[in-house]
Design an enzyme around this catalytic site. Structure first.
Site, PDB file in Angstrom:
ATOM      1  CG  HIS A  93     -12.502   4.421   5.526  1.00 35.27           C
ATOM      2  ND1 HIS A  93     -11.824   3.295   5.744  1.00 35.27           N
ATOM      3  CD2 HIS A  93     -11.388   5.360   5.605  1.00 35.27           C
ATOM      4  CE1 HIS A  93     -10.660   3.190   5.492  1.00 35.27           C
ATOM      5  NE2 HIS A  93     -10.299   4.551   5.635  1.00 35.27           N
ATOM      6  N   GLY A 141     -10.198   7.641   8.839  1.00 39.76           N
ATOM      7  CA  GLY A 141      -8.651   7.272   9.082  1.00 39.76           C
ATOM      8  C   GLY A 141      -8.148   8.716   8.705  1.00 39.76           C
ATOM      9  CB  VAL A 177     -10.982   8.894  13.696  1.00 35.02           C
ATOM     10  CG1 VAL A 177     -12.112   9.478  14.332  1.00 35.02           C
ATOM     11  CG2 VAL A 177      -9.817   9.463  13.589  1.00 35.02           C
ATOM     12  CE  LYS A 229      -0.883   2.863   6.364  1.00 29.97           C
ATOM     13  NZ  LYS A 229      -2.192   3.178   6.477  1.00 29.97           N
ATOM     14  CG  ASN A 282      -1.895   1.207   1.269  1.00 29.23           C
ATOM     15  OD1 ASN A 282      -1.723   2.181   0.609  1.00 29.23           O
ATOM     16  ND2 ASN A 282      -2.626   1.231   2.242  1.00 29.23           N
ATOM     17  CG  ASN A 338      -8.711   2.903  17.983  1.00 30.81           C
ATOM     18  OD1 ASN A 338      -8.609   2.086  18.599  1.00 30.81           O
ATOM     19  ND2 ASN A 338      -7.987   3.411  16.707  1.00 30.81           N
ATOM     20  NE  ARG A 343      -3.697   8.553  18.474  1.00 29.64           N
ATOM     21  CZ  ARG A 343      -2.719   8.000  17.749  1.00 29.64           C
ATOM     22  NH1 ARG A 343      -2.641   6.643  18.408  1.00 29.64           N
ATOM     23  NH2 ARG A 343      -2.451   7.971  16.619  1.00 29.64           N
ATOM     24  NE  ARG A 368      -5.600   2.550  -0.711  1.00 27.22           N
ATOM     25  CZ  ARG A 368      -5.638   3.429  -0.040  1.00 27.22           C
ATOM     26  NH1 ARG A 368      -4.696   3.923   0.630  1.00 27.22           N
ATOM     27  NH2 ARG A 368      -6.620   4.387  -0.014  1.00 27.22           N
TER      28      ARG A 368
END
Ligand SMILES: Nc1ncnc2c1ncn2[C@@H]1O[C@H](COP(=O)(O)OP(=O)(O)O)[C@@H](O)[C@H]1O
Ligand SMILES: CC(=O)OP(=O)(O)O
Ligand SMILES: [Mg+2]
Length: 401
Positions: free
Chosen positions: A205, A207, A328, A30, A23, A331, A281, A88
């Site tokens: 989704h 992220g 996000v 990744k 990816n 979590n 966070r 990807r």
């Protein structure tokens, strides 16, 4: 053509059950190595800060490092147990609506789509090129972010602009994160104990990039990202929806160039633009200290989410589940709570206690009496890509002609 097309590659040997997934993002690579015999994860890694100070120079160097890390762990890419490599690819345009075996011609087509995804497709092409040089003998598969959204009907996919201009430049809604939306909507049906064809789901989704989709009976019917991954929800550094007049105004009144507007909207907007932090966070910590800018960023982020939940509820008519996924979504109990608070008239009843529990697997966070289930379902784009890749390696389509 240099004859390296892999469509004709022989089927993998019986014990070649491993798949490498790459990816390649705009500033990171990744990778994951999976054994598809039992879908176990043998290795995973991340090379970050490509082209930045303290990072590696470019994507080729990042992929070299990934290959070296695997070799050091006794999992080198020269292994005869490797069956295929999956990539990807962010933009597949209108042509690629399914995972595709990579040939020179496919790479050229992905290159042709670079103007539609300038941050993503060039990195994807580098990943493909390096991987094909390392293992020209293996099937390599492109799995497109846009593919799952190819079913979005024209009424939702068309922008209301001059048709001739739109068609000439390929301007329409393509949508992204499709591999995640497909994986998560299917996993949600499983969590509910129902067939995918029977359930209507809104997938959020969330992220670094973020998008929403409306999935009716396993088929995507609307999504928040558009021509590029810039439209829709508020993201870490991207604005999401803005009045297109903002762009015109900035060019005319602020004298900004196209590249400057591009950087502003893609890199200096979203949560980062609103409060100086793009990590949810950190925003949570600042909010706890009463930081007004962090609070505003959170509020704008959540307001946009609620808008899309409302819009996609209307698109679907009947909603069986609202599902949160990615960094996000998986979590942040605070984002989930704020996004759906007060939506009982829509049949959505959160259970604050369940929602606050930290857990890793797919789970329900709504009250048992809620007409619409609210779920947290971890996404696994790499596993989904590995499955698609392995399936094509085992059963390559017959070559035509
Ligand atoms: N415990 C947490 N609470 C709130 N947000 C979190 C938490 N853990 C991760 N995140 C958020 O997840 C984001 C990354 O999401 P991810 O899906 O990993 O991104 P990517 O799009 O890069 O794959 C981070 O920016 C961070 O804000
Ligand atoms: C398409 C897209 O936005 O991807 P990412 O979230 O990985 O940046
Ligand atoms: Mg992600």
């Amino acid at each position: 053509m240099n004859g390296r097309a892999t469509t004709g590659a022989a089927r993998p040997a019986a014990d070649a059950t491993r798949v490498l997934v790459l990816n390649s993002g705009s500033s990171s690579v990744k990778y994951q190595l999976l054994d598809m015999a039992d879908e176990s994860r043998l290795a995973s890694g991340l090379v970050e800060r490509i082209g930045e100070e303290g990072g590696v120079a470019d994507h080729t160097a990042a992929l070299d490092r990934a290959a070296r890390e695997l070799k050091d762990r006794g999992l080198g890419l020269d292994s005869p147990r490797l069956a295929a490599i999956g990539h990807r690819v962010v933009h597949g345009g209108t042509r690629f609506t399914a995972p595709t075996l990579i040939t020179d011609e496919v790479v050229e087509e992905i290159r042709r789509l670079v103007p539609l995804a300038p941050l993503h497709n060039p990195a994807n092409i580098t990943g493909i090129t390096v991987a094909r040089e390392l293992r020209p003998d293996l099937p390599q598969v492109a799995v497109f972010d846009t593919a799952f959204h190819s079913t979005v009907p024209e009424a939702a996919a068309r922008y209301a602009i001059d048709t001739e201009t739109a068609d000439r430049y390929g301007i329409r809604r393509y949508g992204f994160h499709g591999t995640s939306h497909a994986f998560v909507s299917a996993a949600t049906a499983e969590l509910l104990g129902r067939a995918p064809a029977e359930v209507n789901v809104i997938v959020l989704h969330l992220g670094n990039g973020a998008s929403a989709s409306a999935v009716r009976g396993g088929v995507c019917v609307d999504t928040s990202m558009g021509l590029t991954p810039l439209e829709g929800l508020v993201m870490g550094t991207r604005s999401g929806d803005v009045d297109p007049g903002v762009l015109l105004h900035l060019e005319r009144e602020a004298g900004m160039s196209t590249d400057e507007v591009d950087r502003l909207l893609n890199k200096r907007s979203g949560l980062l633009g609103l409060c100086g932090d793009n990590d949810m966070r950190e925003i949570g910590r600042r909010m706890a200290e009463g930081d007004a800018a962090a609070q505003l960023a959170f509020d704008v982020y959540v307001h946009r989410l609620r808008r899309y939940v409302g819009a996609f509820t209307a698109v679907l008519g009947r909603v069986d589940a609202v599902v949160f996924t990615a960094g996000v979504g998986e979590n942040s109990a605070a984002v989930r709570e704020a996004a759906l608070r007060g939506l009982e008239p829509l049949g959505i009843e959160m259970d604050s206690v369940r929602n606050a529990v930290r857990a890793s697997g797919p789970r329900l966070v709504s009250a048992p009496s809620s007409r619409v289930a609210v779920a947290v379902v971890p996404t696994d784009e790499e596993l989904a890509i590995a499955r698609d890749t392995y399936a094509l390696a085992l059963h390559p389509p017959q070559e035509v002609g």
